[in-house]
Design a protein around this motif. Structure first.
Motif, mmCIF file in Angstrom:
data_model
loop_
_atom_site.group_PDB
_atom_site.id
_atom_site.type_symbol
_atom_site.label_atom_id
_atom_site.label_comp_id
_atom_site.label_asym_id
_atom_site.label_seq_id
_atom_site.Cartn_x
_atom_site.Cartn_y
_atom_site.Cartn_z
ATOM 1 N N ASP A 141 0.820 -1.210 0.000
ATOM 2 C CA ASP A 141 0.000 0.000 0.000
ATOM 3 C C ASP A 141 0.853 1.257 0.000
ATOM 4 N N LEU A 142 1.982 1.207 0.688
ATOM 5 C CA LEU A 142 2.813 2.391 0.894
ATOM 6 C C LEU A 142 4.246 1.934 1.073
ATOM 7 N N ALA A 143 5.198 2.757 0.624
ATOM 8 C CA ALA A 143 6.599 2.383 0.772
ATOM 9 C C ALA A 143 7.474 3.621 0.853
ATOM 10 N N LEU A 144 8.673 3.417 1.349
ATOM 11 C CA LEU A 144 9.735 4.404 1.277
ATOM 12 C C LEU A 144 10.796 3.858 0.324
ATOM 13 N N LEU A 154 2.925 5.279 -10.205
ATOM 14 C CA LEU A 154 3.319 5.522 -8.825
ATOM 15 C C LEU A 154 3.583 7.011 -8.601
ATOM 16 N N ARG A 155 3.211 7.489 -7.419
ATOM 17 C CA ARG A 155 3.439 8.880 -7.051
ATOM 18 C C ARG A 155 4.517 8.941 -5.976
ATOM 19 N N CYS A 156 5.509 9.799 -6.185
ATOM 20 C CA CYS A 156 6.629 9.938 -5.247
ATOM 21 C C CYS A 156 6.677 11.362 -4.722
ATOM 22 N N GLU A 157 7.046 11.497 -3.460
ATOM 23 C CA GLU A 157 7.297 12.830 -2.914
ATOM 24 C C GLU A 157 8.388 12.717 -1.855
ATOM 25 N N PRO A 158 9.287 13.688 -1.791
ATOM 26 C CA PRO A 158 10.348 13.647 -0.769
ATOM 27 C C PRO A 158 9.745 13.562 0.628
ATOM 28 N N PHE A 159 10.325 12.711 1.457
ATOM 29 C CA PHE A 159 9.787 12.456 2.788
ATOM 30 C C PHE A 159 10.811 12.736 3.884
ATOM 31 N N ALA A 160 12.069 12.390 3.635
ATOM 32 C CA ALA A 160 13.121 12.585 4.618
ATOM 33 C C ALA A 160 14.453 12.465 3.893
ATOM 34 N N SER A 161 15.531 12.387 4.647
ATOM 35 C CA SER A 161 16.840 12.152 4.044
ATOM 36 C C SER A 161 17.676 11.328 5.000
ATOM 37 N N GLU A 162 18.659 10.626 4.436
ATOM 38 C CA GLU A 162 19.552 9.774 5.206
ATOM 39 C C GLU A 162 20.977 10.068 4.782
ATOM 40 N N VAL A 264 14.931 10.313 0.818
ATOM 41 C CA VAL A 264 13.986 9.220 1.034
ATOM 42 C C VAL A 264 12.631 9.684 0.505
ATOM 43 N N TYR A 265 12.042 8.871 -0.372
ATOM 44 C CA TYR A 265 10.775 9.231 -1.003
ATOM 45 C C TYR A 265 9.636 8.390 -0.434
ATOM 46 N N ARG A 266 8.519 9.049 -0.226
ATOM 47 C CA ARG A 266 7.269 8.340 0.073
ATOM 48 C C ARG A 266 6.623 7.978 -1.258
ATOM 49 N N VAL A 267 6.261 6.693 -1.425
ATOM 50 C CA VAL A 267 5.769 6.215 -2.724
ATOM 51 C C VAL A 267 4.488 5.408 -2.514
ATOM 52 N N PRO A 275 -6.222 4.654 3.646
ATOM 53 C CA PRO A 275 -7.103 4.756 4.825
ATOM 54 C C PRO A 275 -6.426 5.546 5.944
ATOM 55 N N LYS A 276 -7.234 5.985 6.908
ATOM 56 C CA LYS A 276 -6.727 6.820 7.990
ATOM 57 C C LYS A 276 -5.688 6.120 8.842
ATOM 58 N N ARG A 277 -5.709 4.788 8.899
ATOM 59 C CA ARG A 277 -4.757 4.085 9.761
ATOM 60 C C ARG A 277 -3.307 4.328 9.340
ATOM 61 N N PHE A 278 -3.093 4.723 8.082
ATOM 62 C CA PHE A 278 -1.728 4.982 7.642
ATOM 63 C C PHE A 278 -1.202 6.312 8.176
ATOM 64 N N GLU A 279 -2.099 7.200 8.614
ATOM 65 C CA GLU A 279 -1.648 8.486 9.145
ATOM 66 C C GLU A 279 -0.779 8.294 10.381
ATOM 67 N N LEU A 280 -1.176 7.378 11.258
ATOM 68 C CA LEU A 280 -0.400 7.104 12.464
ATOM 69 C C LEU A 280 0.985 6.572 12.109
ATOM 70 N N LEU A 281 1.043 5.669 11.131
ATOM 71 C CA LEU A 281 2.327 5.094 10.749
ATOM 72 C C LEU A 281 3.223 6.137 10.092
ATOM 73 N N LEU A 282 2.637 6.991 9.258
ATOM 74 C CA LEU A 282 3.426 8.045 8.615
ATOM 75 C C LEU A 282 3.962 9.034 9.648
ATOM 76 N N GLU A 283 3.147 9.376 10.640
ATOM 77 C CA GLU A 283 3.612 10.279 11.701
ATOM 78 C C GLU A 283 4.765 9.651 12.473
ATOM 79 N N THR A 284 4.660 8.355 12.737
ATOM 80 C CA THR A 284 5.719 7.659 13.463
ATOM 81 C C THR A 284 7.011 7.654 12.655
ATOM 82 N N MET A 285 6.902 7.359 11.357
ATOM 83 C CA MET A 285 8.101 7.308 10.522
ATOM 84 C C MET A 285 8.716 8.690 10.348
ATOM 85 N N ALA A 286 7.872 9.699 10.170
ATOM 86 C CA ALA A 286 8.392 11.056 10.007
ATOM 87 C C ALA A 286 9.107 11.516 11.274
#
Length: 296
Positions: A141-144, A154-162, A264-267, A275-286
């Motif tokens: 459903d979602l990947a980095l 696929l849609r990509c947007e910058p999410f973070a950096s390493e 790091v790209y969110r894809v 769904p809304k449940r991914f918001e919690l996971l995205l907040e945790t990863m961010a």
């Protein structure tokens, strides 16, 4: 495709046993109920009711249509309730990332599962190419990813950096090009890519000389640094993978004049609404990745 309104009317009729009560329950007229039953019989090409005056009994075909119809209507009702609710703490999540990110993120996401028992997680450690393929084929459903996807769906947007780090055995206090050639390279699936980014920005000889000699190779993120710790070579890895290795005392991380950070790209699939449940996971990863803290 069977008309769901006809099917609902038929199942309600079977359960009430009476045309008038069915009409009242569904806010219809009695002729309207009869008309929908006839249309359903025409659709299947056989009688579903054996009429006996004002009463009726089901034919064998009617029994089959009722059993399957009731099951299908129940499943659709459950789906509608699930979609209408979209509980942010319920449901299954399928994610993936390269291994270095997974080492940092996976334990934090497991903590969210402990706090929210209604969530379940399928997290895959995979190289960029495998992640891209699984997203395209709807296995995720979602990947980095650590590069933008070339796929139009696929849609990509910058999410973070390493930050990329040059890592040698602990006995190497200084590094120059001859030292790296002497040590040799410890490879991994993204090794050439990482070396090109970091070494190419700091060592002019990188593009001029022959490829660095390969001393060892591992496709397991947890063992890439094991040869380095034993003095068998050097490597280039993202900071999260380096931080996860033990013992740190066996390694030396070398600051370079031109630091390099890998985006790091969110894809996800371009037209998929998560769904809304991914918001919690995205907040945790961010929260885990921004801002990143690097040990140099």
């Amino acid at each position: 495709m069977v008309n769901l309104s006809w099917l609902q009317t038929f199942c309600t009729l079977v359960e009430t046993g009476h045309f008038t009560r069915t009409a009242e329950k569904l806010a219809m007229t009695q002729p309207g109920v009869s008309q929908q039953i006839r249309k359903l019989e025409q659709h299947f090409g056989q009688n579903l009711l054996q009429r006996e005056g004002k009463r009726f009994r089901l034919t064998d075909a009617g029994e089959q249509v009722y059993r399957q119809g009731r099951q299908s209507l129940a499943q659709l009702s459950q789906l509608e309730q699930s979609l209408a609710t979209d509980d942010p703490y319920q449901g299954h999540c399928r994610l993936a990332s390269p291994g270095s990110l997974g080492l940092k993120l996976y334990p934090l996401l497991l903590e969210q599962l402990v706090s929210h028992p209604g969530l379940s997680l399928d997290y895959r450690f995979a190289p960029n190419d495998g992640i891209e393929r699984d997203l395209s084929e709807r296995r995720l459903d979602l990947a980095l990813m650590t590069r933008p996807s070339a796929l139009a769906e696929l849609r990509c947007e910058p999410f973070a950096s390493e930050q990329l780090l040059l890592v040698t055995p602990s006995h190497c206090h200084e590094v120059d090009w001859p030292t790296l050639q002497s040590l040799g390279f410890v490879g991994h699936p993204d090794g050439e890519h990482h070396a090109r980014l970091l070494l190419g920005a700091n060592f002019p000889q990188f593009e001029q000389d022959d490829p660095l000699p390969l001393r060892a190779f591992s496709n397991n993120i947890g063992t890439i640094l094991a040869p380095v710790a034993r003095g068998l070579g050097f490597t280039v890895l993202p900071a999260n993978a380096v931080q996860a290795f033990a013992p740190q005392s066996a390694l030396r991380i070398h600051p370079l004049p031109n630091p390099v950070e890998e985006t790091v790209y969110r894809v996800q699939r371009r037209y998929q609404a998560l769904p809304k449940r991914f918001e919690l996971l995205l907040e945790t990863m961010a929260g885990a990745l921004m801002p990143a803290q690097h040990p140099i």
